[in-house]
Every structure is written in C-alpha cells, then in structure tokens.
Enzyme design. Structure first.
Site, PDB file in Angstrom:
ATOM      1  CB  CYS A   1       2.675  -7.510 -17.374  1.00  0.00           C
ATOM      2  SG  CYS A   1       4.289  -7.661 -18.157  1.00  0.00           S
TER       3      CYS A   1
ATOM      4  CD  GLU B   1      -0.356  -0.883 -17.586  1.00  0.00           C
ATOM      5  OE1 GLU B   1      -1.575  -0.593 -17.649  1.00  0.00           O
ATOM      6  OE2 GLU B   1       0.391  -0.900 -18.581  1.00  0.00           O
TER       7      GLU B   1
ATOM      8  CG  HIS C   1       3.639  -2.598 -19.250  1.00  0.00           C
ATOM      9  ND1 HIS C   1       2.311  -2.827 -18.940  1.00  0.00           N
ATOM     10  CD2 HIS C   1       4.168  -3.828 -19.515  1.00  0.00           C
ATOM     11  CE1 HIS C   1       2.057  -4.117 -19.021  1.00  0.00           C
ATOM     12  NE2 HIS C   1       3.170  -4.746 -19.371  1.00  0.00           N
TER      13      HIS C   1
END
Length: 203
Positions: free
Chosen positions: A151, A88, A169
C-alpha cells in the site's frame, strides 16, 4: 484530460494477500461503477484491481499510470489492524523484507528508491476527502502511517509520478454483530463521497 474532454480518475483496489483472504477493496472496484457510473459530466472513472505483489508494482500499476495517464489517482487498500477508514497523508521510502506478498515474494530492497527522499506527501487534499467520508457517516481519520508494505509503495510511486494521488486504507469486514468495524455498505458510501469530491475538484 482525455480526447473526449473528460478528466480521468484512476481508482484501484487490491486482490487478497497473506493475512487478508478477503479484500474488501477488490469488491469496491466491482461495486463502485454501479454507484458512480463510469462517467460524470466532466470526469471519467477507471477502476482496476491490482495484484498484491511486488512484481506488479511496476509491471501492472506503473503500466496503468503510463497507459491511462490519469489526472488523479485514488488507491484503496485494506488494513486488518484498523477499525476506521484512514486517509493516508504520506508515503515513506521503506519496505519491510519479511512479509511475503501474494506470490510468496518479499520486497527486493529495504528502500523503495535508493537515495531518494525519506517521505512523500499525498498530493490530493486529505482533509477534504476525510470530511467527505465523514459526511457519509463513516468512521474516518487522517493517517501519517501507510505502513511499509505494498500500500505504501503504491502511494509512493503514484506521488512520484507527478499525478495527484492519495491512498485510503479501509478496515477488514466485520465478523460479527458486535464487531465495531464499519459494514461494507458504509465503506462503499464513503468511497463514493470521496470520489465525488475528487471529481468536483478536478471539474
């Protein structure tokens, strides 16, 4: 840096939550110490499993950052909608108020921080970590969408703390031989390579 002269990397996974009765990142936190050891010549890894609750965002995760004072943070979480690992690259100042957490509670507000910036960019090198995971044979992509659940909130908070941080992830575990999602062993090896790259850059 710790008093012993090491730098510290905080590594976290999450417990199960609604929609994810098995969270592979919880198992990663149990297996990675055996693969990496807790200490290299220059870096100490500290592993924690985080509660998947909005209350835990401050009561547990925020306290860990303050108590450990790590030099870097690598968060792992599961996203059952994905078939690859996703590094991410940013967090957004949003929280969905529909999906319950493991305690049955929803986000207290639609924004993580009222009046704050809309996005925060990850502060560990996403491209290099993506290449490290790919070199381990894992399917991996860069992602600009960490979602609007815990998250994303965890990454948002860690970036905002000023500590170099990133979130990875991972997919849910494959359910059949024909399932294209990577096996846990592949995810685990990719996580090892990612953490080794973080340690190399800190050392």
């Amino acid at each position: 840096m710790t008093a012993e002269g090491w730098k510290t990397v905080l590594v976290t996974g999450f417990r199960p939550f609604p929609g994810a009765p098995v969270n592979p990142t919880e198992h990663l936190m149990q297996s990675l110490p055996g693969r990496l050891g807790e200490v290299t010549s220059t870096v100490r890894f500290v592993f924690h499993v985080l509660p998947t609750t909005w209350a835990g965002r401050h009561e547990v995760t925020g306290k860990l950052r303050r108590d450990i004072r790590p030099d870097a943070i690598v968060h792992f979480g599961v996203d059952g909608t994905r078939s690859t690992l996703n590094i991410e690259t940013r967090a957004v100042n949003r929280a969905e108020q529909v999906r319950p957490d493991a305690a049955g509670e929803t986000a207290p507000a639609a924004q993580l921080a009222s009046g704050a910036e809309e996005t925060r960019m990850s502060t560990l090198p996403a491209g290099a970590l993506c290449e490290a995971a790919r070199a381990a044979g894992a399917p991996v992509e860069l992602s600009a969408d960490a979602g609007t659940y815990l998250c994303n909130a965890t990454l948002w908070d860690s970036i905002g703390s000023g500590i170099p941080s990133i979130f990875i992830h991972v997919p849910a575990l494959p359910e059949s031989p024909n399932d294209k999602r990577p096996a846990f062993a592949v995810v685990e090896t990719a996580a090892v390579r990612i953490l080794e790259e973080v340690a190399r850059r800190l050392g």
